[in-house]
Design a protein around this motif. Structure first.
Motif, PDB file in Angstrom:
ATOM      1  N   ASP A  60       1.615   1.423  -3.687  1.00 41.84           N
ATOM      2  CA  ASP A  60       0.394   0.632  -3.631  1.00 41.84           C
ATOM      3  C   ASP A  60      -0.659   1.429  -2.871  1.00 41.84           C
ATOM      4  O   ASP A  60      -0.344   2.141  -1.920  1.00 41.84           O
ATOM      5  N   TRP A  61      -1.900   1.353  -3.333  1.00 38.37           N
ATOM      6  CA  TRP A  61      -2.984   2.040  -2.642  1.00 38.37           C
ATOM      7  C   TRP A  61      -4.212   1.143  -2.614  1.00 38.37           C
ATOM      8  O   TRP A  61      -4.399   0.289  -3.488  1.00 38.37           O
ATOM      9  N   THR A  62      -5.003   1.334  -1.588  1.00 38.77           N
ATOM     10  CA  THR A  62      -6.252   0.606  -1.433  1.00 38.77           C
ATOM     11  C   THR A  62      -7.359   1.596  -1.097  1.00 38.77           C
ATOM     12  O   THR A  62      -7.186   2.461  -0.232  1.00 38.77           O
ATOM     13  N   SER A 121     -13.303  -3.489  -1.987  1.00 33.90           N
ATOM     14  CA  SER A 121     -12.134  -2.606  -2.008  1.00 33.90           C
ATOM     15  C   SER A 121     -11.372  -2.795  -3.312  1.00 33.90           C
ATOM     16  O   SER A 121     -11.443  -3.857  -3.958  1.00 33.90           O
ATOM     17  N   ARG A 159      -1.153  -1.754  -7.402  1.00 30.29           N
ATOM     18  CA  ARG A 159       0.280  -1.793  -7.085  1.00 30.29           C
ATOM     19  C   ARG A 159       1.072  -1.456  -8.347  1.00 30.29           C
ATOM     20  O   ARG A 159       0.670  -1.801  -9.456  1.00 30.29           O
ATOM     21  N   THR A 181      -7.453  -2.317  -5.023  1.00 26.09           N
ATOM     22  CA  THR A 181      -6.027  -2.185  -4.720  1.00 26.09           C
ATOM     23  C   THR A 181      -5.230  -2.108  -6.015  1.00 26.09           C
ATOM     24  O   THR A 181      -5.442  -2.906  -6.931  1.00 26.09           O
TER      25      THR A 181
END
Length: 838
Positions: free
Chosen positions: A418-420, A428, A432, A430
């Protein structure tokens, strides 16, 4: 920014100007100062991860994360509990959230170089955090902060407010729940959400996810399933299980080794998660890498030869802490109070975190689990008359030459990330992703019927090899903006789920299985010859959805409106054959469906510590059961819920309480056909009732988790089996639990005592209501002692602990699926553990 500001509604009682003067007077030589370096240099909001805990620890963490020069007297922070801060905030917003509900105020000096904490004056000033600026993160190293707070400096606590390894004391979680997907505090969410933190899992010796939430969360009971771990929530079976907001496949031996917390979101939440059951969602939150080095090893030993070793290691991989790691691993081996039953489970879960900038955060996870087992659910008891059979609960009623000599196996592999990325201070993105591969080899015998006079059992055989693959991903866009007096927190997202299953084996009666008698079983341990396969099955499910939600706050942040909706498209196909996969593929048929799932709610907050809420939601879910061979796939299940209640943060925010009333209607209900592995639709059910949950810290020494639920679940339509008006299986009308923990101080500092009772009312054992599972009460206890070794200063803590489950050795039955499938509860169990932390 030179004026004094309080946390919202922080005034308690009649504090006078003299009290405020005392707060000012301590800012001098006697004060505790935390200086993280240079002057404040940035005005953009930043992301905070400050867990609830002692105020001194939380303020220390704030200094670490902002670079602020923070000044306060330890005496005024003593015995004050901080709510924690999670998500993107300005410095003033973060201070507001930390100090809300306390007697503390703050001032940021005109040059932005220091923050001073003091006792609040007796006024009603509300913090106006609009123009504050957050601070750049300054790495101040791993130097320990000096603390004079007796509670904050107890062994095992950390300078970062979350305890060594991410644990904290208090059982209270007040920040935004991951299960909400948006950064909305639980108090402001118009649905019931309970969170079981790591501290509670450790205190109660909860090795499995079932032990972690059953008894700690109202309206949650184990599900009566032969094959998979599962839960009944608000009386509705097969609650969906998610991991970090992504659906996880049906599996078994769900454990807590790498979990930071377990969240339970009650009611239909299809708008957020897509395919699920309307009773609720269980969301598993995994441990994340920490910037400070930490290592622990724990050895556990208990009844029936249980031995379990677990390791938790985390810290930075690079000097600038851009790369972090965490590894959790465990090996568990145990027999059972049940004859021939055993379990051997190996688990390994590494995680990497990448933090190159304040704006980008990446986590990469992997898991490998290999389990060899003859599970407790492979050995079930039947009903005789209107009660479970009067035989010892240790009795094994299958052929050990099938099960014990050829144990079931599970091989599970997981990879995910997962990245944000913060597009701006208010927006933002996100993403996953997860991929899981499961390979099952399952062997058990299934009761077809029991002669209640002679005790002769007619049973069938289930011997199958089943590889399965699952892919899940989503993309969420979060944003905050204002339109006039309205503050918006918006979520827009897309998710996708794909499932490929296959299986081959034998199902049916076979001469290779020895007959068994309920009252006089005769066992053989060898001689089983697997019959030739008589079925082949393939399946594929594809699920995708788009969703949007707007959370609108206005009227001085006292009114909140949630509007959300989701549209899903699903295709589900199955094929069965008697001779080959080619035959199964030739018989493959696909069903298509789609639906819109709305979600609306309102929250009224007359004060910051209390909220009243109401909501309406619908769900669109898939069935997780097998139709009779030759029959089409089951139609999707649908749910609809009305819910209303009250939430409060009491005792200066240390204790949270929720009261919820709900009414859920679910259609597309299935029932497993007695003596088989297949199911049939039974129509519609309604679950109506109320529940109470309380969790948190009463004072410096006492913590509590308590709950009660009253829920009537009845079948309202049933075209197949004529069960209209009857209660649903495994749904107690009344149930409740209370767990108390005492932490000593003074001469006995480090000693912890815990104990509690769980009471579950009588339940119907099947949907035809032909027999009852009796009411039961079990008592659980804990004693722990945490200390340090002067001769080994590199060991930060040693914790010795003893848990006793079912202290009074009550005989009880956990759940059932039908007259042939009743699961007895575990008798008195001891679990001793020794944990070393470095």
């Amino acid at each position: 920014m030179g004026s004094w500001k309080k946390g919202r509604n922080s005034s308690r009682g009649n504090r006078t100007g003299a009290a405020a003067a005392i707060g000012l007077a301590v800012i001098g030589p006697s004060a505790l100062a935390i200086d993280a370096g240079p002057a404040l240099a940035s005005i953009t909001p930043q992301t905070y991860e400050i867990a609830p805990g002692p105020m001194a620890d939380a303020l220390s963490r704030l200094a670490d994360e902002t670079g602020a020069h923070l000044v306060f007297d330890a005496a005024i922070a003593r015995h004050v509990f901080a709510r924690g801060v999670h998500g993107k905030r300005t410095l003033e917003e973060a201070l507001d959230e930390l100090l809300t509900g306390t007697s503390l105020a703050y001032r940021i000096d005109p040059e932005g170089r220091a923050v001073t904490i003091m006792l609040a004056q007796n006024d009603t000033t509300r913090s106006d955090a609009g123009g504050a600026e957050a601070l750049p993160t300054i790495d101040i190293g791993a130097e320990e902060k000096k603390r004079t707070d007796k509670r904050a400096s107890a062994p095992g606590d950390s300078q970062h407010g979350a305890g060594l390894g991410g644990r904290f004391t208090g059982y209270n979680v007040t920040g935004g729940s991951v299960a909400g997907k948006a950064d909305i505090p639980i108090l402001k969410t118009p649905f019931s959400i309970q969170v079981v933190p790591r501290e509670a899992l450790d205190d109660q010796g909860a090795i499995s996810v079932q032990d972690g939430i059953v008894g700690n969360v109202s309206s949650v009971q184990p599900n009566g399933d032969l094959f998979y771990d599962g839960f009944t929530i608000r009386g509705l079976p097969s609650a969906s299980i998610y991991r970090q907001n992504l659906k996880t496949p049906n599996t078994t031996h769900l454990q807590t080794a790498n979990l930071q917390s377990i969240e339970v979101l009650k009611g239909p939440a299809a708008m957020l998660f897509g395919r699920l059951e309307p009773g609720g969602v269980v969301n598993l939150i995994v441990k994340r890498p920490l910037a400070d080095p930490y290592f622990s090893v724990q050895e556990q030993a208990g009844s029936w030869g249980r031995t379990r070793t677990s390791v938790d290691a985390t810290g930075p991989l690079t000097d600038d802490k851009t790369w972090l790691y965490r590894v959790n691993a465990s090996f568990d081996r145990s027999d059972s109070f049940r004859d021939f039953v055993f379990n051997q489970d190996g688990f390994f879960a590494p995680t990497l975190a990448y933090r190159p900038t304040e704006q980008f955060r990446l986590n990469v996870d992997a898991e490998y689990q290999h389990t060899i087992f003859v599970s407790d659910y492979d050995n079930v008891l039947p009903a005789v008359g209107n009660r479970p059979a009067n035989v010892p609960i240790s009795r094994y009623l299958q052929d050990p030459s099938v099960t014990a000599a050829n144990p079931s196996r599970l091989d599970r592999k997981f990879i995910g990330f997962d990245w944000t990325y913060d597009l701006s201070p208010d927006w933002s993105l996100t993403n996953r992703f997860s991929y899981q591969s499961l390979i099952w080899a399952q062997r058990l015998t299934v009761f077809n019927s029991v002669d209640e006079v002679t005790g002769d059992i007619k049973s069938g055989l289930w011997d199958v090899y089943a590889p399965r693959n699952y892919l899940s991903t989503n993309l969420d866009l979060h944003g905050k903006f204002a339109t006039g007096p309205f503050q918006h927190s918006t979520l827009i997202g897309f998710d996708f789920y794909n499932e490929w299953t296959s299986g081959s084996g034998y199902s049916g009666v076979t001469p290779n299985v020895a007959p068994m008698n309920l009252y006089d079983p005769v066992y053989r341990t060898s001689g089983y010859v697997a019959p030739a396969n008589n079925f082949y099955g393939v399946g594929h499910t594809s699920w995708k959805g788009i969703y949007a939600q707007d959370y609108i706050s206005f009227a001085d942040d006292r009114l909140h409106l949630l509007l959300g909706g989701r549209y899903d498209w699903v295709s589900a196909g199955t094929g069965y054959g008697a001779s080959s996969f080619a035959e199964a593929n030739a018989a493959y048929r696909t069903a298509y469906d789609s639906a819109f799932s709305p979600r609306v709610g309102v929250v009224i907050q007359p004060a910051q510590w209390i909220s009243f809420y109401g909501s309406f939601s619908q769900s669109f879910g898939s069935t997780n059961a097998r139709p009779t061979p030759g029959q089409p796939a089951f139609s999707p299940q649908k749910g609809e819920q009305y819910e209303g209640g009250v939430k409060a943060e009491l005792l200066d925010g240390r204790l949270t309480a929720t009261f919820a009333y709900f009414d859920i209607v679910k259609s597309g209900i299935l029932q497993r056909l007695p003596g088989s592995l297949y199911s049939t639709p039974i129509g519609m059910i309604e679950s109506k009732g109320f529940e109470i949950d309380v969790a948190g810290r009463i004072d410096d020494n006492w913590s509590v988790i308590g709950n009660f639920s009253h829920d009537t679940v009845r079948i309202t339509q049933d075209a197949a089996l004529n069960n209209v008006g009857r209660r649903l299986v495994n749904a107690p009308i009344d149930s409740g639990s209370l767990w108390l923990k005492y932490e000593a101080d003074g001469d006995f500092q480090g000693l912890g005592l815990g104990g509690g009772v769980t009471v579950v009312g009588e339940r119907q054992g099947d949907n035809a209501n032909t027999f009852l599972l009796p009411t039961y009460a079990i008592v659980n206890t804990m004693i722990a002692y945490r200390f340090q070794l002067p001769e080994a200063p590199w060991v930060k803590n040693v914790t010795a602990q003893l848990n006793v489950r079912n202290l009074l050795d009550s005989t009880y039955y956990v759940n059932s699926a039908d007259r042939s499938t009743i699961m007895p509860g575990t008798p008195r169990t001891f679990l001793a553990s020794l944990r070393l932390e470095f």
